[in-house]
Design a protein around this motif. Sequence first.
Motif, mmCIF file in Angstrom:
data_model
loop_
_atom_site.group_PDB
_atom_site.id
_atom_site.type_symbol
_atom_site.label_atom_id
_atom_site.label_comp_id
_atom_site.label_asym_id
_atom_site.label_seq_id
_atom_site.Cartn_x
_atom_site.Cartn_y
_atom_site.Cartn_z
ATOM 1 N N ALA A 34 0.873 -1.276 0.176
ATOM 2 C CA ALA A 34 0.051 -0.260 0.120
ATOM 3 C C ALA A 34 0.871 1.396 -0.084
ATOM 4 O O ALA A 34 0.321 2.413 0.058
ATOM 5 N N HIS A 35 2.028 1.033 0.002
ATOM 6 C CA HIS A 35 2.922 2.226 0.118
ATOM 7 C C HIS A 35 4.099 2.085 -0.267
ATOM 8 O O HIS A 35 5.201 1.422 0.288
ATOM 9 N N VAL A 36 4.434 2.478 -1.767
ATOM 10 C CA VAL A 36 5.729 2.197 -2.353
ATOM 11 C C VAL A 36 6.398 3.445 -3.054
ATOM 12 O O VAL A 36 5.662 4.255 -3.432
ATOM 13 N N HIS A 37 7.622 3.394 -3.432
ATOM 14 C CA HIS A 37 8.225 4.517 -4.460
ATOM 15 C C HIS A 37 8.685 3.830 -5.518
ATOM 16 O O HIS A 37 10.002 3.403 -5.570
ATOM 17 N N PHE A 38 7.963 3.247 -6.382
ATOM 18 C CA PHE A 38 8.094 2.060 -7.251
ATOM 19 C C PHE A 38 9.245 2.287 -8.057
ATOM 20 O O PHE A 38 10.248 1.612 -8.419
ATOM 21 N N VAL A 69 -4.521 11.630 -4.105
ATOM 22 C CA VAL A 69 -3.375 12.604 -3.675
ATOM 23 C C VAL A 69 -2.615 12.264 -2.709
ATOM 24 O O VAL A 69 -3.485 11.719 -1.567
ATOM 25 N N LYS A 70 -1.305 12.315 -2.591
ATOM 26 C CA LYS A 70 -0.407 12.149 -1.532
ATOM 27 C C LYS A 70 0.002 13.519 -0.910
ATOM 28 O O LYS A 70 0.543 14.415 -1.599
ATOM 29 N N GLY A 71 -0.176 13.661 0.425
ATOM 30 C CA GLY A 71 0.620 14.712 0.941
ATOM 31 C C GLY A 71 1.552 14.671 2.086
ATOM 32 O O GLY A 71 1.619 13.378 2.445
ATOM 33 N N THR A 83 5.462 -1.225 2.449
ATOM 34 C CA THR A 83 6.821 -1.128 2.989
ATOM 35 C C THR A 83 7.543 0.189 2.918
ATOM 36 O O THR A 83 8.432 0.415 3.414
ATOM 37 N N ASP A 84 6.997 0.926 2.073
ATOM 38 C CA ASP A 84 7.801 2.326 1.730
ATOM 39 C C ASP A 84 8.943 2.222 0.972
ATOM 40 O O ASP A 84 10.110 2.902 0.960
ATOM 41 N N TRP A 85 8.950 0.926 0.057
ATOM 42 C CA TRP A 85 10.356 0.540 -0.593
ATOM 43 C C TRP A 85 10.494 1.764 -1.493
ATOM 44 O O TRP A 85 9.592 2.399 -1.858
ATOM 45 N N GLU A 122 -0.534 7.813 5.947
ATOM 46 C CA GLU A 122 0.690 7.082 5.609
ATOM 47 C C GLU A 122 1.384 7.187 6.858
ATOM 48 O O GLU A 122 1.886 8.313 7.241
ATOM 49 N N HIS A 123 1.888 6.070 7.517
ATOM 50 C CA HIS A 123 2.796 5.619 8.363
ATOM 51 C C HIS A 123 2.155 5.621 9.929
ATOM 52 O O HIS A 123 2.419 4.668 10.580
ATOM 53 N N ALA A 124 1.500 6.690 10.231
ATOM 54 C CA ALA A 124 0.763 6.767 11.422
ATOM 55 C C ALA A 124 1.509 6.300 12.623
ATOM 56 O O ALA A 124 0.907 5.567 13.241
HETATM 57 ZN ZN LIG Z 1 6.898 6.976 1.321
#
Ligand SMILES: [Zn+2]
Length: 560
Positions: A89-93, A303-305, A453-455, A390-392
């Motif tokens: 649910a959270h990557v920087h592909f 959108v991501k902030g 993962t935030d990969w 995101e992260h919380a």
């Molecule tokens: Zn991230």
Amino acid sequence: MKCKLAVYSLIVMTATHANGESKPWATLIITNAAVYTVDRQHPNAEAVAVIGDRIVAVGSRAEIDLWRGPQTQAIDAGGKLLLPGFNDAHVHFIQGGAQLDQVQLTEAAKPEEFARRIAAQVKKTPKGEWILGGRWDETKWPRPDLPDKNLVDPVSGEAPVFVERYDGHEALANSAAMKLAGVDAKTADVPGGVVVRDASGNPTGIFKDAAMALIYKAIPPMTHEQRLRATRAALKHAASLGVTSVQHMNPEFADVAVYSELAEKGELTTRIYAVPMETEWRDQAKVGIRHAWGSSYLRLGAVKGYADGSLGSRTAYMFEPFIDDPGNRGLLSDEMHPPGAMHDRLMQADAAGLQLRVHAIGDRAISMILDIFADIEKANGYHDQRFAIEHAQHMARKDFERFAKLHVIASMQPYHAIDDGRWAEARLGHDRARYSYAWRSFLDHGVMLAFGTDWPVAPLDPLQGLYAAVTRATLDGKNPGGWIPEEKITLPEAIEAYTMGAAFAEFQEHEKGSITPGKLADMVIMSDNIFDVKPEAIRNVKVRTTIVGGRVVYGEPANR
Ligand SMILES: [Zn+2]
């Protein structure tokens, strides 16, 4: 359940069975499997039938055998565990893919090794190209001091170097990079960032959060060719790890263009939900794109902030100062200067039907974003908009109830807990760390968890995340019984967060996230049954076969 059979009956062969009933044959069946479906109605099965890109039946071996025809491909799972594909649910592909070729500094256990690896990368990089990536971690060094330009200048010469800390919230530039960026002692500080300086005011090479932009603006953007190369590397890596869907946080629009090109060529083997920056919300809204708009392989509409920084860089925005840095409560992001501007953009983006996903790590940043979400829900009404934080990471106890009441999704990365858990108490103290990575508390309050993962911040491998969620055993081996063990969750809960929870976070819970007839045929066969091995051994389990849309994208191909 939605029935998709009508579509496929046009393209597949049909058989008339002995009982006179006519039904299509499967294109693929997986038999002899220990199926864990993540479908609460039918959690276990032995076999699965697929037609085209959809699951059509899940059941016993005998039931699924009825779908076998002369053209049916088959996979004998050899009794192994079959799970729904993992959804990160959270990557920087694309950054992740690019980094597979970049200098690797995470494992550099001392500064000399750091410099040696930079030297090797300089040697193999074409002249003029930047040395990027890195993911260094000074906490692993004998003396955990931040590096400075003097460490890398002697080995890099004219080659510009800008290598990030593993959390992405600070980076080290060499003198060549600072010269190209026009940064020197006269350069002013930046709101939401820090230029670290020596006693005489000269930048040491370390740039934190918003100050990293001073160097980044000098780096030429990736070319289309570089993005294609990075995406292909990322797709291959994801397939090998059983990651069948990803949610790409803050891609550039040029990244989305690459995805679109690969989707058209049929080359996407991972499904992508792209979540561009909230500052650019109008670009999606003006053409009427709303949440989860697109095809099964590529969607937009969120959108991501960013509300704050990270705990590692002491830029997470906290109610109280860091214990090891009195007077410092962290930093709001530059988007939050002033907070009212972000509030207004998010309000309009929600009204336009875009999903809001906001990075918030410190307890105070999380609280401020919940305030903004509450205002938005009050003004625009509740419309199943699925706000996500995101992260919380570090929750104030008082905010769990609000989190649940506003239906906010906690999009979290379990690996961060066993990584940051090595030193988080030094920053926060024992009592304030209590509601860090608080998965149990979120679930007990009825909050939906979506795992990732935030990969490339953490490895893309979902098994590391499942291991982290059930053990909370920090990477330094100092907490074998779990760091803040009260916040452990069970393996079924962790798998659900990594499949159904992540699918819910992208409005796709009717399309994926479980092995259920009618859903997309995205599944993984594991090397070992993670329900049978000891929790400590989960991280050693590998993916044997990955199937996306009924196609084997990793592992032994199916046979007749
Ligand atoms: Zn991230």
